[in-house]
Design a protein around this motif. Structure first.
Motif, mmCIF file in Angstrom:
data_model
loop_
_atom_site.group_PDB
_atom_site.id
_atom_site.type_symbol
_atom_site.label_atom_id
_atom_site.label_comp_id
_atom_site.label_asym_id
_atom_site.label_seq_id
_atom_site.Cartn_x
_atom_site.Cartn_y
_atom_site.Cartn_z
ATOM 1 N N LEU A 114 -10.916 3.757 -1.700
ATOM 2 C CA LEU A 114 -10.259 4.781 -0.880
ATOM 3 C C LEU A 114 -10.013 4.263 0.528
ATOM 4 O O LEU A 114 -8.918 4.408 1.077
ATOM 5 N N LYS A 115 -11.019 3.631 1.112
ATOM 6 C CA LYS A 115 -10.898 3.086 2.464
ATOM 7 C C LYS A 115 -9.773 2.039 2.516
ATOM 8 O O LYS A 115 -8.932 2.054 3.410
ATOM 9 N N ARG A 116 -9.732 1.160 1.498
ATOM 10 C CA ARG A 116 -8.700 0.115 1.438
ATOM 11 C C ARG A 116 -7.314 0.742 1.249
ATOM 12 O O ARG A 116 -6.351 0.332 1.881
ATOM 13 N N ALA A 117 -7.216 1.746 0.385
ATOM 14 C CA ALA A 117 -5.933 2.415 0.152
ATOM 15 C C ALA A 117 -5.412 3.053 1.430
ATOM 16 O O ALA A 117 -4.217 2.961 1.744
ATOM 17 N N GLU A 118 -6.296 3.690 2.191
ATOM 18 C CA GLU A 118 -5.885 4.317 3.446
ATOM 19 C C GLU A 118 -5.379 3.274 4.444
ATOM 20 O O GLU A 118 -4.377 3.498 5.124
ATOM 21 N N LEU A 120 -4.052 0.329 3.735
ATOM 22 C CA LEU A 120 -2.767 -0.193 3.261
ATOM 23 C C LEU A 120 -1.640 0.823 3.434
ATOM 24 O O LEU A 120 -0.533 0.459 3.861
ATOM 25 N N LEU A 121 -1.907 2.091 3.127
ATOM 26 C CA LEU A 121 -0.878 3.118 3.313
ATOM 27 C C LEU A 121 -0.506 3.263 4.782
ATOM 28 O O LEU A 121 0.674 3.429 5.115
ATOM 29 N N ASP A 122 -1.483 3.187 5.660
ATOM 30 C CA ASP A 122 -1.211 3.258 7.091
ATOM 31 C C ASP A 122 -0.352 2.075 7.527
ATOM 32 O O ASP A 122 0.589 2.229 8.310
ATOM 33 N N LYS A 123 -0.645 0.919 6.979
ATOM 34 C CA LYS A 123 0.085 -0.308 7.333
ATOM 35 C C LYS A 123 1.575 -0.204 6.983
ATOM 36 O O LYS A 123 2.418 -0.731 7.690
ATOM 37 N N VAL A 124 1.896 0.494 5.879
ATOM 38 C CA VAL A 124 3.298 0.628 5.458
ATOM 39 C C VAL A 124 3.885 1.991 5.810
ATOM 40 O O VAL A 124 4.949 2.367 5.324
ATOM 41 N N GLY A 125 3.184 2.752 6.658
ATOM 42 C CA GLY A 125 3.707 4.015 7.150
ATOM 43 C C GLY A 125 3.721 5.145 6.136
ATOM 44 O O GLY A 125 4.554 6.050 6.232
ATOM 45 N N LEU A 126 2.804 5.128 5.189
ATOM 46 C CA LEU A 126 2.797 6.156 4.149
ATOM 47 C C LEU A 126 1.465 6.893 4.020
ATOM 48 O O LEU A 126 1.213 7.532 3.003
ATOM 49 N N GLN A 141 9.871 4.226 -0.751
ATOM 50 C CA GLN A 141 8.467 4.638 -0.610
ATOM 51 C C GLN A 141 7.673 4.251 -1.854
ATOM 52 O O GLN A 141 6.556 3.744 -1.753
ATOM 53 N N GLN A 142 8.259 4.454 -3.021
ATOM 54 C CA GLN A 142 7.579 4.066 -4.252
ATOM 55 C C GLN A 142 7.299 2.571 -4.269
ATOM 56 O O GLN A 142 6.215 2.126 -4.658
ATOM 57 N N GLN A 143 8.256 1.795 -3.811
ATOM 58 C CA GLN A 143 8.075 0.341 -3.791
ATOM 59 C C GLN A 143 6.958 -0.061 -2.821
ATOM 60 O O GLN A 143 6.157 -0.926 -3.120
ATOM 61 N N ARG A 144 6.874 0.601 -1.682
ATOM 62 C CA ARG A 144 5.801 0.294 -0.730
ATOM 63 C C ARG A 144 4.436 0.683 -1.294
ATOM 64 O O ARG A 144 3.449 0.026 -1.017
ATOM 65 N N VAL A 145 4.382 1.771 -2.049
ATOM 66 C CA VAL A 145 3.114 2.148 -2.683
ATOM 67 C C VAL A 145 2.719 1.055 -3.665
ATOM 68 O O VAL A 145 1.592 0.614 -3.713
#
Length: 145
Positions: A114-118, A120-126, A141-145
């Motif tokens: 969860l910490k890693r996902a947050e 990474l999502l912050d890094k790509v603006g999502l 957005q799907q591609q960035r996820v």
């Protein structure tokens, strides 16, 4: 390091890859360009052992990619690939899509995943899309996820 020597691939009578050789150093950025159907995706799929070549050699970070004795899961721990089709699980949220592999393949705890996902999502603006469903996201957005 990626080393490719005389890579060959045919689909029936169509010879898609004809003796491709290259070396790609760590941190080097390489673009593969060409018209539709010229073998770009086939080349990338051969690098990640998603496609079996008809000839030639491929090694990635010291792993002989097409040797049956090679542990592909171990090799893929250090190799990433963004697919043309995003292949997110539609019945899972963004968060669930992101934490499934680290937890099931790498044995990461849910809290760490969860910490890693947050991050990474912050890094790509999502980060604000963490609880969204794939169908509610744009293609980019799907591609960035």
């Amino acid at each position: 390091m990626i080393h490719v020597d005389n890579l060959q691939k045919q689909f029936g009578e169509t010879h898609v890859l004809r003796g491709i050789s290259c070396d790609i150093k760590p941190q080097e950025v390489v673009c593969i360009i060409g018209p539709s159907g010229s073998g770009k995706s086939t080349f990338l799929r051969c690098l990640n052992a998603l496609e079996k070549p008809d000839g030639g050699e491929v090694s990635v970070n010291g792993f002989d990619v097409h040797n049956p004795k090679t542990n592909l899961n171990k090799m893929r721990e250090s190799v990433g690939m963004v697919f043309q089709r995003f292949n997110l699980f539609p019945h899972m949220t963004v968060l669930d899509n992101l934490i499934m592999a680290p937890m099931s393949i790498k044995g990461m705890s849910r809290a760490d995943a969860l910490k890693r996902a947050e991050i990474l999502l912050d890094k790509v603006g999502l980060l604000d899309k963490i609880d969204a469903w794939p169908a509610s996201l744009s293609g980019g957005q799907q591609q960035r996820v």
